[in-house]
Design a protein around this motif. Structure first.
Motif, PDB file in Angstrom:
ATOM      1  N   SER A  29       0.832  -1.231   0.102  1.00  0.00           N
ATOM      2  CA  SER A  29      -0.035   0.023   0.046  1.00  0.00           C
ATOM      3  C   SER A  29       1.050   1.317  -0.196  1.00  0.00           C
ATOM      4  N   GLN A  30       1.985   1.139   0.620  1.00  0.00           N
ATOM      5  CA  GLN A  30       2.780   2.405   0.892  1.00  0.00           C
ATOM      6  C   GLN A  30       3.300   2.889  -0.364  1.00  0.00           C
ATOM      7  N   LEU A  31       4.131   1.661  -1.234  1.00  0.00           N
ATOM      8  CA  LEU A  31       4.884   1.795  -2.370  1.00  0.00           C
ATOM      9  C   LEU A  31       3.869   2.481  -3.537  1.00  0.00           C
ATOM     10  N   LEU A  32       2.778   1.878  -3.461  1.00  0.00           N
ATOM     11  CA  LEU A  32       1.521   2.301  -4.339  1.00  0.00           C
ATOM     12  C   LEU A  32       1.144   3.777  -3.957  1.00  0.00           C
ATOM     13  N   LEU A  33       1.028   4.057  -2.846  1.00  0.00           N
ATOM     14  CA  LEU A  33       0.530   5.410  -2.491  1.00  0.00           C
ATOM     15  C   LEU A  33       1.676   6.419  -2.927  1.00  0.00           C
ATOM     16  N   PHE A  34       3.025   5.935  -2.637  1.00  0.00           N
ATOM     17  CA  PHE A  34       3.948   6.924  -3.010  1.00  0.00           C
ATOM     18  C   PHE A  34       4.180   7.168  -4.474  1.00  0.00           C
ATOM     19  N   VAL A  35       4.038   6.195  -5.451  1.00  0.00           N
ATOM     20  CA  VAL A  35       4.221   6.160  -6.597  1.00  0.00           C
ATOM     21  C   VAL A  35       3.118   6.880  -7.288  1.00  0.00           C
ATOM     22  N   VAL A  36       1.836   6.598  -6.937  1.00  0.00           N
ATOM     23  CA  VAL A  36       0.742   7.075  -7.504  1.00  0.00           C
ATOM     24  C   VAL A  36       0.405   8.765  -7.115  1.00  0.00           C
ATOM     25  N   SER A  37       0.878   8.981  -5.730  1.00  0.00           N
ATOM     26  CA  SER A  37       0.479  10.387  -5.480  1.00  0.00           C
ATOM     27  C   SER A  37       1.476  11.213  -6.033  1.00  0.00           C
ATOM     28  N   LEU A  38       2.782  10.864  -6.258  1.00  0.00           N
ATOM     29  CA  LEU A  38       3.729  11.442  -6.516  1.00  0.00           C
ATOM     30  C   LEU A  38       3.382  12.146  -8.235  1.00  0.00           C
ATOM     31  N   PHE A  39       2.884  11.001  -8.841  1.00  0.00           N
ATOM     32  CA  PHE A  39       2.713  11.283 -10.488  1.00  0.00           C
ATOM     33  C   PHE A  39       1.418  12.105 -10.687  1.00  0.00           C
ATOM     34  N   LEU A  40       0.519  12.042  -9.661  1.00  0.00           N
ATOM     35  CA  LEU A  40      -0.633  12.773  -9.919  1.00  0.00           C
ATOM     36  C   LEU A  40      -0.273  14.157  -9.440  1.00  0.00           C
ATOM     37  N   ALA A  41       0.412  13.996  -8.276  1.00  0.00           N
ATOM     38  CA  ALA A  41       0.774  15.608  -7.803  1.00  0.00           C
ATOM     39  C   ALA A  41       1.542  16.457  -8.786  1.00  0.00           C
ATOM     40  N   LEU A  42       2.446  15.704  -9.641  1.00  0.00           N
ATOM     41  CA  LEU A  42       3.328  16.505 -10.814  1.00  0.00           C
ATOM     42  C   LEU A  42       1.919  16.898 -11.637  1.00  0.00           C
ATOM     43  N   ALA A  43       1.296  15.932 -12.286  1.00  0.00           N
ATOM     44  CA  ALA A  43       0.334  16.176 -13.196  1.00  0.00           C
ATOM     45  C   ALA A  43      -0.655  17.704 -12.821  1.00  0.00           C
ATOM     46  N   VAL A  44      -0.988  17.311 -11.616  1.00  0.00           N
ATOM     47  CA  VAL A  44      -1.824  18.491 -10.972  1.00  0.00           C
ATOM     48  C   VAL A  44      -1.294  19.854 -10.914  1.00  0.00           C
ATOM     49  N   SER A  45       0.022  19.732 -10.582  1.00  0.00           N
ATOM     50  CA  SER A  45       0.731  21.041 -10.617  1.00  0.00           C
ATOM     51  C   SER A  45       0.951  21.596 -11.868  1.00  0.00           C
ATOM     52  N   ARG A  46       1.149  20.684 -12.850  1.00  0.00           N
ATOM     53  CA  ARG A  46       1.183  21.296 -14.180  1.00  0.00           C
ATOM     54  C   ARG A  46       0.127  22.256 -14.494  1.00  0.00           C
ATOM     55  N   HIS A  47      -1.215  21.696 -14.175  1.00  0.00           N
ATOM     56  CA  HIS A  47      -2.389  22.448 -14.485  1.00  0.00           C
ATOM     57  C   HIS A  47      -3.084  23.056 -13.114  1.00  0.00           C
ATOM     58  N   TYR A  48      -2.133  23.900 -12.789  1.00  0.00           N
ATOM     59  CA  TYR A  48      -2.692  24.677 -11.403  1.00  0.00           C
ATOM     60  C   TYR A  48      -4.132  25.204 -11.845  1.00  0.00           C
ATOM     61  N   GLY A  49      -4.928  25.320 -10.897  1.00  0.00           N
ATOM     62  CA  GLY A  49      -6.004  25.944 -10.918  1.00  0.00           C
ATOM     63  C   GLY A  49      -7.165  25.225 -11.767  1.00  0.00           C
ATOM     64  N   SER A  50      -6.810  23.923 -12.612  1.00  0.00           N
ATOM     65  CA  SER A  50      -7.822  23.330 -13.232  1.00  0.00           C
ATOM     66  C   SER A  50      -8.826  22.520 -12.358  1.00  0.00           C
ATOM     67  N   PHE A  51      -9.853  21.833 -12.895  1.00  0.00           N
ATOM     68  CA  PHE A  51     -10.933  21.210 -12.205  1.00  0.00           C
ATOM     69  C   PHE A  51     -10.192  20.258 -11.173  1.00  0.00           C
ATOM     70  N   TRP A  52      -9.304  19.511 -11.492  1.00  0.00           N
ATOM     71  CA  TRP A  52      -8.575  18.382 -10.980  1.00  0.00           C
ATOM     72  C   TRP A  52      -7.800  18.749  -9.756  1.00  0.00           C
ATOM     73  N   ASP A  53      -7.152  19.872 -10.026  1.00  0.00           N
ATOM     74  CA  ASP A  53      -6.403  20.663  -8.877  1.00  0.00           C
ATOM     75  C   ASP A  53      -7.390  21.064  -7.769  1.00  0.00           C
ATOM     76  N   LYS A  54      -8.372  21.660  -8.297  1.00  0.00           N
ATOM     77  CA  LYS A  54      -9.164  22.147  -7.235  1.00  0.00           C
ATOM     78  C   LYS A  54      -9.931  20.903  -6.377  1.00  0.00           C
ATOM     79  N   LEU A  55     -10.140  19.906  -7.197  1.00  0.00           N
ATOM     80  CA  LEU A  55     -10.966  18.758  -6.562  1.00  0.00           C
ATOM     81  C   LEU A  55      -9.718  18.206  -5.443  1.00  0.00           C
ATOM     82  N   ILE A  56      -8.673  18.217  -5.795  1.00  0.00           N
ATOM     83  CA  ILE A  56      -7.381  17.684  -4.942  1.00  0.00           C
ATOM     84  C   ILE A  56      -7.589  18.645  -3.636  1.00  0.00           C
TER      85      ILE A  56
END
Lengths: 377, 455
Positions: free
Chosen positions: A161-188
């Motif tokens: 669970s921790q490995l999954l957590l680390f990888v998934v949230s890291l990539f999602l965080a990167l993706a979301v930070s690229r689109h700052y202010g988008s719907f997904w960003d606000k959702l997070i």
């Protein structure tokens, strides 16, 4: 001529970088050992404090005492059986004498400080005595066996669970930070408070939904009963049982992780050197990798470390809720059956696990953060 | 004053902060209402579940709101006293030979597809030496008149339909040898129906009481244990979950806030003192913090709970002690190190301020805004900590809390038997509390932490 020069220059660079990497490795090793020694001291002190807390009511003394008594009783019974006929009085006297002798050997008649040091030695060598009621799956009553037998299950669940957590949230965080202010960003951002709820709590809901209501996943446990005969069947069965507990561990930290890492990325991407890199015309991937991800890594690892330390707590309850046969379930069983030796033993094992976690992350931190001078000046 | 106003305006800019604030305030209001409505001692008494308190409650009854979502409604529990209700009348007539003849008639509709748990009659009689005599019949919608019992009653007599063996045999005979599983099934099913089919419609229970003395009187209270009860339902000990749901709030708030505030203030003090004095004290505090990170805090709490005391206040104290040297000592130390170098501290030293004054007046106020968000966000974790301990069976035995209700529900198999309300109710309360504080804490973090502004 020119190419020759270039070659020499290249060679010397290679040579230099080799030297540098050798020096780094040396520093890394030195750092590793220094941290290791510090960690050992820390764990010893931590375990010692735990022992003192446990022994405030004399519980650890009692565990040792009970172990001695049982051993002596058994031995004397054996002697009595071999010598044939032994009067009760003689036998009782023999038992008492032997117990007194062993108690003094074990140091139980000594003052508190000496006694606590004895307990510390036992604890550090994982010599936790015998359980009063609990038995390991292989029939052993030694607390160490009970605990070590369950450890792999906990590590499997936590690791996944921790490995999954680390990888998934890291990539999602990167993706979301690229689109700052988008719907997904606000959702997070909006969903980040959901992480105030511990994993076992999500577990209860997931059980209600997927096991009780939809009836598609098991209520708990680690494999089907009886376990499937083939290796693949066994693996699939474990996988099926792991979905819910792993998911609840994952989901309870997922939002906050993604949120805080995204925030780190945003903070670091507003630095001047990132603007500079953009002005130089570097590709966005390269900027991300070299100028944003790299300097954020220490902060990410710190937050991950703190979360991991905290998750050991959550894991106890999550395992209990899912009847996952790991360390957490042992604690639950030990509490409900009042098995003192097991409670003290698991507490100490957890201290070890925490110590190792802290050490590993510390080490990782040192590798990742160039500002941390390894192994002194 | 102006600063306060400004911060309020800041908070109002974030909708999540407003929602969080509303939830937190609502929780406080709810807690005070609870404390006023059910005083502590009364709540403890109600939660101890002595028979005299819980006799009116059915066992494991679902809450009444489940009927809102169901097509076939579950029977609602009934508690009526003769003469106080229009459906339950009491007519008293004097008899020629002294005493009186009292007729109680209870008319009720029964249109449910499920049977109730039981019917109870609680008689209170007033007499000198001759016991009054009771005879009961039930008129079913199909027009059958079923004799229930003829009994003499004492001053406090209760009659349980399910426990009357004679009634059972009579019902079996009436159903032509087809024995009903319970007296309820026998009474409320069409006679001769096989399988048993509930006779829907209006029933009339007639209780004829005869007294044999002048001034002698009989009163009766009828209780039907249905399948739903009250807004919160009941548990396996017939306790009304209302008590635990309501009292859970003040206890959770008290525990969460005290733990969060207590540990935050002490941590702040420790790191300020350590940084200010430096040297061995600072070193010692640093080392303790490191050791504290290795101590498995939850396991130690479990140990304390099992070995020494399950009192919620002991556990609170231990929680605070174990959290005093948390990782925030380190992060605050970094801030204090900067503060220590500021010129205004130099000025304070120059005018001869004492160490205590510098720590409390010059250093600590600097970090207060920074720790508030963390403090608010930490409240849920402590609230859930209490619930976690309760889930392991280490809850305070005398106090009703949300966590303990979840523990009871799980122990008695609520999730396997479909009694979801038992888990969901406390879970929803815990979740609301968690969300409220977390929303507020997150918003405060963005307000007080300038780097996060607008992010």
């Amino acid at each position: 001529m020119a190419t020759e020069k270039k070659n020499i220059a290249l060679e010397s660079t290679v040579e230099y970088s080799k030297q540098a990497s050798r020096a780094t490795a040396k520093r890394l090793i030195r750092f590793f050992f220094r941290r290791l020694i510090l960690l050992i001291i820390t764990i010893v002190v931590g375990v010692y404090l735990t022992i003192i807390v446990a022994n405030m009511g004399g519980y650890v003394d009692k565990i040792l005492d009970a172990a001695i008594r049982e051993e002596v009783n058994m031995q004397v019974a054996q002697i009595a059986a071999q010598s044939g006929g032994m009067s009760d009085d003689v036998r009782r006297e023999m038992i008492e004498r032997e117990i007194a002798l062993r108690r003094s050997v074990a140091g139980l008649d000594q003052p508190f400080i000496r006694r606590s040091l004895t307990h510390l030695k036992n604890a550090l060598t994982l010599n936790f005595g015998r359980a009063r009621f609990m038995i390991s799956d292989h029939g052993s009553r030694y607390v160490r066996n009970i605990i070590l037998e369950r450890l792999p299950a906990t590590l499997l669940l936590m690791g996944t669970s921790q490995l999954l957590l680390f990888v998934v949230s890291l990539f999602l965080a990167l993706a979301v930070s690229r689109h700052y202010g988008s719907f997904w960003d606000k959702l997070i951002v909006a969903l980040s408070p959901t992480s105030s709820i511990p994993p076992w709590f999500y577990g209860i809901f997931l059980i209600l939904i997927f096991a009780a209501w939809l009836k598609i996943l098991p209520f708990g446990g680690m494999v089907d009963a009886p376990p499937p005969p083939t290796k693949i069947g066994y693996f699939l069965s474990v996988l099926k049982h792991m979905i819910l507990p792993a998911f609840s561990l994952f989901i309870s930290s997922f939002m906050i992780n993604t949120y805080s890492w995204r925030t780190f990325f945003l903070i670091y991407s507003s630095e001047d050197y990132v603007d500079m890199a953009k002005a130089k015309g570097l590709g966005s991937r390269a900027i991300e990798r070299r100028y944003i991800l790299r300097p954020t890594m220490p902060s990410i690892i710190t937050s991950f470390a703190l979360m991991l330390v905290g998750i050991w707590t959550g894991a106890t309850l999550t395992e209990t809720v899912f009847l996952w046969p790991g360390l957490g379930t042992i604690i639950y069983e030990a509490v409900s059956r009042y098995d003192t030796a097991v409670i003290v033993g698991t507490t100490i094992i957890q201290a070890y696990l925490l110590g190792i976690t802290v050490f590993l992350l510390d080490f990782l931190y040192a590798i990742v953060d160039p500002r941390v001078k390894l192994g002194g000046k | 004053m102006k600063r306060l106003k400004d911060s309020f305006r800041d908070v109002a800019r974030y909708p999540s902060a407003i929602i969080g604030m509303i939830i937190v305030i609502a929780l406080f209001v709810f807690s005070f209402y609870t404390m006023w409505k059910i005083p502590y001692n009364e709540a403890i008494k109600m939660w101890r579940a002595s028979e005299s308190i819980v006799y009116k409650n059915p066992k494991n009854a679902r809450p009444t709101w489940v009927n809102w979502f169901r097509k076939d409604k579950l029977p609602v529990s009934v508690d009526v006293v003769a003469g106080e209700d229009d459906d339950f009348t009491k007519v008293s007539e004097p008899r020629a030979s002294g005493g009186s003849s009292i007729e109680f008639v209870y008319t009720f509709d029964y249109n449910y597809n499920e049977l109730p748990q039981d019917f109870f009659l609680y008689f209170t009689a007033d007499y000198q030496s001759k016991n009054p005599f009771i005879s009961m019949t039930l008129l079913t919608p199909s027009g059958e008149d079923i004799k229930i019992a003829d009994i003499g009653i004492t001053k406090n007599q209760n009659y349980r339909f399910e426990q009357d063996e004679k009634l059972r045999t009579r019902l079996k005979r009436l159903h032509k040898g087809n024995e009903p599983a319970t007296a309820m099934q026998g009474l409320l099913s069409k006679l001769g129906s096989d399988p048993f089919e509930i006779d829907k419609g209006t029933y009339k229970l007639t209780i004829q009481a005869t007294t044999f003395e002048e001034g002698s009187d009989v009163d009766v209270e009828l209780i039907m244990h249905g399948k739903v009860f009250g807004f919160f339902g009941t548990d396996h000990l017939r306790r009304d979950l209302k008590v635990a749901m309501m009292w859970g709030a003040p206890i959770a708030l008290a525990f969460g806030l005290t733990a969060a505030l207590g540990s935050a203030i002490i941590t702040m003090f420790i790191s300020a003192v350590g940084t200010w004095f430096g040297g061995w004290l600072d070193e010692l505090i640093q080392r303790i913090t490191e050791v504290n990170m290795v101590i498995p805090y939850f396991a130690v709490l479990i140990m304390v709970g099992t070995f020494y005391s399950r009192s919620i206040w002991t556990l609170l104290l231990v929680t605070i002690i174990l959290n005093m040297f948390s990782a925030s000592v380190k992060s605050q130390r970094a801030i204090f190190l900067q503060v220590k170098e500021s010129t205004y501290i130099e000025a304070a030293i120059a005018y001869g301020a004492s160490d205590l004054r510098i720590v409390t007046r010059y250093m600590i106020p600097r970090v207060i805004p920074m720790i508030i968000p963390g403090l608010v966000s930490a409240v849920p974790s402590y609230v859930f900590l209490e619930a976690s301990l309760a889930l392991l069976g280490l809850g305070d035995p005398s106090i009703p809390t949300w966590g303990k209700v979840i523990n009871d529900a799980r122990t008695f198999g609520a999730q396997y038997q479909g009694m979801y309300y038992w888990i969901l109710e406390p879970a929803v309360f815990l979740m609301i509390t968690g969300f409220g504080f977390a929303l507020l804490g997150f918003a405060l973090d963005r307000i007080f932490n300038p780097r996060l502004r607008g992010m």
